[in-house]
Design an enzyme around this catalytic site. Structure first.
Site, mmCIF file in Angstrom:
data_model
loop_
_atom_site.group_PDB
_atom_site.id
_atom_site.type_symbol
_atom_site.label_atom_id
_atom_site.label_comp_id
_atom_site.label_asym_id
_atom_site.label_seq_id
_atom_site.Cartn_x
_atom_site.Cartn_y
_atom_site.Cartn_z
ATOM 1 N N GLY A 10 -11.358 12.591 -0.026
ATOM 2 C CA GLY A 10 -12.307 11.563 -0.440
ATOM 3 C C GLY A 10 -13.412 12.196 -1.257
ATOM 4 N N GLY A 15 -18.135 12.476 -0.129
ATOM 5 C CA GLY A 15 -17.268 13.626 -0.360
ATOM 6 C C GLY A 15 -17.812 14.589 -1.390
ATOM 7 N N ARG A 93 -21.569 -0.741 10.576
ATOM 8 C CA ARG A 93 -20.482 0.219 10.370
ATOM 9 C C ARG A 93 -19.168 -0.240 10.997
ATOM 10 N NH1 ARG A 93 -25.038 3.164 11.648
ATOM 11 N NH2 ARG A 93 -25.798 4.653 10.102
ATOM 12 N N ASP A 128 -16.578 6.383 15.314
ATOM 13 C CA ASP A 128 -16.017 6.437 16.667
ATOM 14 C C ASP A 128 -14.590 5.893 16.683
ATOM 15 O OD1 ASP A 128 -18.969 6.773 17.603
ATOM 16 O OD2 ASP A 128 -18.893 4.833 16.597
ATOM 17 N N HIS A 180 -22.072 5.629 16.617
ATOM 18 C CA HIS A 180 -22.809 5.929 15.390
ATOM 19 C C HIS A 180 -23.015 4.602 14.681
ATOM 20 C CE1 HIS A 180 -24.246 7.628 11.734
ATOM 21 N NE2 HIS A 180 -23.157 7.329 11.042
#
Length: 322
Positions: A10, A15, A93, A128, A180
């Site tokens: 990535g 990245g 997320r 996660d 997270h």
């Protein structure tokens, strides 16, 4: 003699930062960049390779390639994610799993064709659930798979406490646990400043107004979105450096303790359903060498229950997308 090799999967916002930090870290003799967008991977790698002509940089081999590059890699850092542009990136997320589950499965399908020896560090969100997919759907050594999890959240926690009390954040010992994301929480029962427990700080800093657990939690979680909003849907520098810090601990066999996301399938903390979330882990040359399932107070236990419920919902969604 083989030099240490990194493969970065990535080459987007995150990245490219991973590549830049890795190239300057002096940890690797070779770095390979992998991305289905071949021209972007080639360009990012070539840009960093050109910089090896500078006196300040080491002469390492930086190039792009296909998944065959992971065959002899020591570390693989996965930062690939669905590209939403021109649509906005979801702030939650966990919402990202709707698109990223397929991406992670495709990446893992390719990785296991070439190696089961590399340590896999995932940045892709939701961190996660991504770690859970990689650990539980593939025949890959569990201790060699982790995500950066609450590494960056914990750095933000130490930054907050350090600034609030007027000390270097590195003098703060503490970490976040759980997801997270929105439901991450600080383990304040174990946080110290210069060895002083959190609940005793008022004695040593009487001029500083104390922060409540809820205030700290809200600040640490929301400050991520200050970056996200200001940079129009991306946070990249902090998490990229977190991944390189994890890689350093592993390659140098430091036995450092970091709050990374790992799977839990044996009823730890009393959860019946399998999950993956951040706890302090000992990291060394074998990857995750020990998970420290620290005891929590009542407030922290309640927060962990909320956090794991959020992650398990994301896992269920990911499994429905197979």
């Amino acid at each position: 003699m083989k030099t240490q090799k990194l493969a970065v999967i990535g080459a987007g916002h995150v990245g490219s930062h991973v590549l830049a930090y890795a190239a300057s870290s002096e940890l690797f003799g070779e770095i390979a960049v992998i991305d289905p967008r071949d021209k972007i991977a080639y360009g990012e790698a070539l840009d960093q390779d050109h910089a090896t002509g500078l006196i300040s940089r080491r002469n390492i081999n930086i190039h792009s390639g296909g998944y065959e590059e992971v065959a002899d890699a020591d570390i693989v850092i996965v930062s690939a994610t669905h590209v939403y542009a021109p649509d906005p990136v979801p702030a939650d997320r966990q919402e990202l799993i709707k698109n990223n589950a397929a991406i992670i499965r495709e990446i893992m399908d390719n990785i296991v064709k070439y190696t089961r020896d590399a340590i896999l560090i995932f940045i892709t969100n939701p961190a996660d659930t991504v770690a859970y997919i990689a650990c539980n759907e593939y025949d890959y050594p569990t201790q060699q798979i982790l995500s950066t999890g609450c590494m960056l959240d914990s750095s933000r926690l130490r930054h907050l406490i350090g600034r609030h009390y007027g000390v270097d954040p590195k003098s703060v010992s503490g970490y976040m646990m759980g997801e997270h994301g929105y439901t991450a929480f600080p383990v304040l029962s174990r946080l110290t400043v210069g060895g002083i427990p959190f609940d005793q700080l008022a004695e040593y800093f009487p001029e500083v107004e104390p922060l409540s657990p809820d205030q700290i939690t809200e600040h640490v979680v929301q400050t991520a979105y200050e970056v996200f909003d200001a940079k129009v849907g991306v946070t990249n520098a902090g998490v990229a450096e977190s991944a390189i810090e994890v890689a350093r601990a592993i390659l140098l066999d430091e036995k450092a303790i970091y709050p990374v996301a790992v799977p839990f399938v044996n009823g730890e903390y009393g959860f019946d359903k399998p999950s993956a979330f951040s706890v302090p882990c000992v990291l060394g040359r074998n990857g995750v060498e020990r998970r420290l399932t620290v005891s929590l107070n009542d407030w922290e236990t309640e927060k962990l229950n909320i956090s794991v419920a959020s992650i398990q919902a994301s896992i269920e969604l990911a499994e429905s997308l197979k």
